[in-house]
Write a protein that holds these residues in place. Structure first.
Motif, PDB file in Angstrom:
ATOM      1  N   GLY A   1      -1.054   7.270  -9.678  1.00  0.00           N
ATOM      2  CA  GLY A   1      -0.965   6.982 -11.108  1.00  0.00           C
ATOM      3  C   GLY A   1       0.208   7.621 -11.824  1.00  0.00           C
ATOM      4  N   SER A   2       0.907   8.554 -11.177  1.00  0.00           N
ATOM      5  CA  SER A   2       2.101   9.162 -11.773  1.00  0.00           C
ATOM      6  C   SER A   2       2.905   9.800 -10.662  1.00  0.00           C
ATOM      7  N   GLY A   3       4.178  10.076 -10.941  1.00  0.00           N
ATOM      8  CA  GLY A   3       5.008  10.704  -9.920  1.00  0.00           C
ATOM      9  C   GLY A   3       6.412  10.957 -10.414  1.00  0.00           C
ATOM     10  N   ARG A   4       7.240  11.472  -9.507  1.00  0.00           N
ATOM     11  CA  ARG A   4       8.634  11.759  -9.810  1.00  0.00           C
ATOM     12  C   ARG A   4       9.515  10.959  -8.853  1.00  0.00           C
TER      13      ARG A   4
ATOM     14  N   VAL B   1       7.550   9.190 -13.978  1.00  0.00           N
ATOM     15  CA  VAL B   1       6.881   7.964 -14.398  1.00  0.00           C
ATOM     16  C   VAL B   1       5.380   8.198 -14.414  1.00  0.00           C
ATOM     17  N   GLY B   2       4.705   7.512 -15.313  1.00  0.00           N
ATOM     18  CA  GLY B   2       3.255   7.654 -15.427  1.00  0.00           C
ATOM     19  C   GLY B   2       2.600   6.336 -15.738  1.00  0.00           C
ATOM     20  N   TYR B   3       1.313   6.308 -15.584  1.00  0.00           N
ATOM     21  CA  TYR B   3       0.499   5.101 -15.781  1.00  0.00           C
ATOM     22  C   TYR B   3       0.705   4.520 -17.179  1.00  0.00           C
ATOM     23  N   ALA B   4       0.927   3.199 -17.227  1.00  0.00           N
ATOM     24  CA  ALA B   4       1.024   2.499 -18.504  1.00  0.00           C
ATOM     25  C   ALA B   4      -0.068   1.458 -18.653  1.00  0.00           C
ATOM     26  N   ALA B   5      -0.399   0.761 -17.563  1.00  0.00           N
ATOM     27  CA  ALA B   5      -1.416  -0.293 -17.604  1.00  0.00           C
ATOM     28  C   ALA B   5      -1.724  -0.728 -16.182  1.00  0.00           C
ATOM     29  N   THR B   6      -2.770  -1.508 -16.056  1.00  0.00           N
ATOM     30  CA  THR B   6      -3.108  -2.109 -14.779  1.00  0.00           C
ATOM     31  C   THR B   6      -3.215  -3.615 -14.956  1.00  0.00           C
ATOM     32  N   ASN B   7      -3.181  -4.349 -13.849  1.00  0.00           N
ATOM     33  CA  ASN B   7      -3.287  -5.811 -13.934  1.00  0.00           C
ATOM     34  C   ASN B   7      -4.728  -6.283 -14.079  1.00  0.00           C
ATOM     35  N   GLY B   8      -5.686  -5.381 -14.075  1.00  0.00           N
ATOM     36  CA  GLY B   8      -7.075  -5.765 -14.290  1.00  0.00           C
ATOM     37  C   GLY B   8      -7.786  -6.282 -13.066  1.00  0.00           C
ATOM     38  N   GLN B   9      -7.087  -6.377 -11.948  1.00  0.00           N
ATOM     39  CA  GLN B   9      -7.727  -6.822 -10.711  1.00  0.00           C
ATOM     40  C   GLN B   9      -8.548  -5.680 -10.118  1.00  0.00           C
TER      41      GLN B   9
ATOM     42  N   GLU C   1       8.198  12.059 -20.483  1.00  0.00           N
ATOM     43  CA  GLU C   1       8.824  13.337 -20.788  1.00  0.00           C
ATOM     44  C   GLU C   1       7.726  14.376 -20.661  1.00  0.00           C
ATOM     45  N   GLY C   2       7.791  15.200 -19.626  1.00  0.00           N
ATOM     46  CA  GLY C   2       6.681  16.105 -19.367  1.00  0.00           C
ATOM     47  C   GLY C   2       5.600  15.387 -18.579  1.00  0.00           C
ATOM     48  N   GLY C   3       4.408  15.964 -18.622  1.00  0.00           N
ATOM     49  CA  GLY C   3       3.298  15.350 -17.909  1.00  0.00           C
ATOM     50  C   GLY C   3       3.166  15.899 -16.500  1.00  0.00           C
ATOM     51  N   PRO C   4       2.440  15.181 -15.617  1.00  0.00           N
ATOM     52  CA  PRO C   4       1.807  13.879 -15.837  1.00  0.00           C
ATOM     53  C   PRO C   4       0.636  13.970 -16.801  1.00  0.00           C
ATOM     54  N   PHE C   5       0.271  12.821 -17.373  1.00  0.00           N
ATOM     55  CA  PHE C   5      -0.760  12.775 -18.388  1.00  0.00           C
ATOM     56  C   PHE C   5      -2.007  12.067 -17.868  1.00  0.00           C
ATOM     57  N   GLY C   6      -3.159  12.543 -18.322  1.00  0.00           N
ATOM     58  CA  GLY C   6      -4.417  11.919 -17.962  1.00  0.00           C
ATOM     59  C   GLY C   6      -4.863  10.914 -19.004  1.00  0.00           C
ATOM     60  N   ASN C   7      -6.129  10.530 -18.953  1.00  0.00           N
ATOM     61  CA  ASN C   7      -6.619   9.466 -19.836  1.00  0.00           C
ATOM     62  C   ASN C   7      -6.854   9.918 -21.263  1.00  0.00           C
ATOM     63  N   ILE C   8      -6.738  11.227 -21.549  1.00  0.00           N
ATOM     64  CA  ILE C   8      -6.853  11.679 -22.942  1.00  0.00           C
ATOM     65  C   ILE C   8      -5.490  12.040 -23.523  1.00  0.00           C
ATOM     66  N   GLY C   9      -4.435  11.737 -22.768  1.00  0.00           N
ATOM     67  CA  GLY C   9      -3.087  11.899 -23.300  1.00  0.00           C
ATOM     68  C   GLY C   9      -2.544  13.302 -23.285  1.00  0.00           C
TER      69      GLY C   9
END
Length: 418
Positions: free
Chosen positions: A221-224, A235-243, A296-304
């Motif tokens: 879900g995130s990485g460098r 880079v970090g999670y932005a969305a999923t395709n819903g599958q 910028e910073g992170g990685p971030f979880g589901n509460i931001g």
């Protein structure tokens, strides 16, 4: 007291004679049960350096302060306002920084409740896996070497909150795309990676050199991304395709390619490298696809808030309180310098619930964030620890008895009860 104990024995006998109880549907209201602090008291000293837990708690306090103060946070049958949770997280952070384990335990017993997940078997059994922040090799421009794109969220991806139509669809969402006036499922992995339906949409954040590394970036879900000039893109999670998420590890076990006992992330990676002709078929068996954003910073979880290595955890967000402090009783490996495991040690870790995941569903699943680096990768690659326990720490309401003698008796007999 004798008649009371006799009544308990009679109730137990009647329950035993009546046969197994029907399986109970686990909901947000019954996912946690009150347990006595004595369940974890002897292991509290195992986690003595709590500065990083305090950091994670302060991040959660910031999350609670960012939402309306009257928002209710549910711990199983109990609820607390976001305002109360701000103060609880700040208090726990101060205590973690200033108290040794004995004083901290007394403070917890006096001012907080301990609630345990009912687990996958309704007896508290939890499976703990782990994840980490991986490092990939990549470029901001496509080359022969760097040919596999990391995509940002597509403009035609639509997310529908079904609770706006009916309360019965609380926490239910549909993700898709609009096609000829109709909402249709979004493209799956095969259409995105092999048919390249997103090509030409200027959605590429970067290109990486290894499609297997890219697949596991989707899982984490995130990485460098290490760029050719030595700089790093996060880079970090932005969305999923819903599958739906489907485990390719389970697929290879089913196909007798890797035994269940030998399945791990390193074993899975090696199989994919050793079987290039089957690689795409196996990867495409998981139609779920993740889109990313620059961080910028992170990685971030589901509460931001930024995740903290070996403190943040991911659980089912429909069952457990976001941002809440907790405890994880789990067996962790001790890694040798050559990457081998010297031993596995049962340990108690103070945690904070700051993330979720597509495969983290139900009361018996936890994904434990290990952080960044070689050790984090090694542990995350082999963690699949059953017989673990998940606890949450909630403020003790003013009208809740403090743990004197009778309160301890009450807490003891409330084990397993809401």
């Amino acid at each position: 007291m004798a008649r009371y104990l006799l009544a308990i024995l009679l109730v137990g006998w009647v329950a035993a004679c009546s046969g197994p109880a029907p399986e109970k549907k686990i909901t947000e209201e019954n996912s946690l049960t009150l347990v006595p602090w004595s369940q974890v008291a002897k292991a509290i000293h195992q986690d003595s350096d709590l500065a990083s837990w305090a950091d994670a708690l302060e991040a959660s306090a910031g999350y609670y302060a960012s939402i309306p103060p009257e928002t209710m946070v549910r711990f199983g049958p109990r609820q607390f306002s976001a305002e109360t949770m701000v103060e609880a997280c700040k208090d726990l952070a101060r205590s973690a920084r200033s108290m040794e384990s004995t004083a901290l335990l007394k403070h917890l017993e006096t001012n907080y409740l301990l609630l345990r997940s009912v687990g996958s078997d309704q007896q508290g059994d939890v499976l703990v896996t782990a994840y980490f922040e991986p490092l990939l090799r990549g470029s901001l421009t496509q080359t022969k070497t760097f040919a596999h794109p990391i995509y940002r969220r597509p403009r035609n991806l639509v997310e529908v909150d079904l609770s706006e139509w009916s309360p019965e669809f609380k926490d239910k969402r549909i993700i898709g795309r609009i096609d000829k006036g109709r909402l249709r499922p979004y493209y799956d992995r095969a259409r995105i990676d092999q048919e390249k339906v997103l090509k030409g949409g200027n959605l590429e954040l970067a290109w990486v050199d290894d499609p297997i590394d890219l697949f596991f970036l989707h899982i984490q879900g995130s990485g460098r991304v290490q760029l050719p000039d030595g700089s790093t893109l996060r880079v970090g999670y932005a969305a999923t395709n819903g599958q739906p998420y489907r485990s390719i590890g389970a697929l290879l076990i089913e196909e007798n390619q890797i035994s269940k006992e030998n399945m791990s992330m390193p074993a899975l990676r090696q199989w994919l490298k050793d079987n290039p002709k089957q690689r795409d078929r196996v990867l495409n068996a998981n139609p779920s696809y993740v889109f990313f954003r620059k961080l910028e910073g992170g990685p971030f979880g589901n509460i931001g808030v930024p995740l903290t290595g070996e403190r943040s955890m991911a659980t089912d967000a429909t069952l457990f309180p976001k941002g809440a402090p907790g405890l994880l009783h789990v067996t962790l490996p001790e890694i040798n310098t050559d990457g081998s495991v010297s031993t596995w040690q049962p340990t108690l870790r103070f945690t904070v619930n700051q993330d979720t995941g597509g495969a983290i569903r139900g009361p018996g699943r936890v994904d434990y964030f290990m952080g960044f680096g070689e050790r984090a990768m090694q542990i995350a690659g082999i963690m699949k620890q059953r017989a673990s326990s998940l606890y949450f720490i909630a403020p003790r309401p003013p009208d809740e008895p403090r743990p004197g003698f009778f309160a301890r008796i009450r807490e003891f007999f409330s084990f397993g009860q809401p």
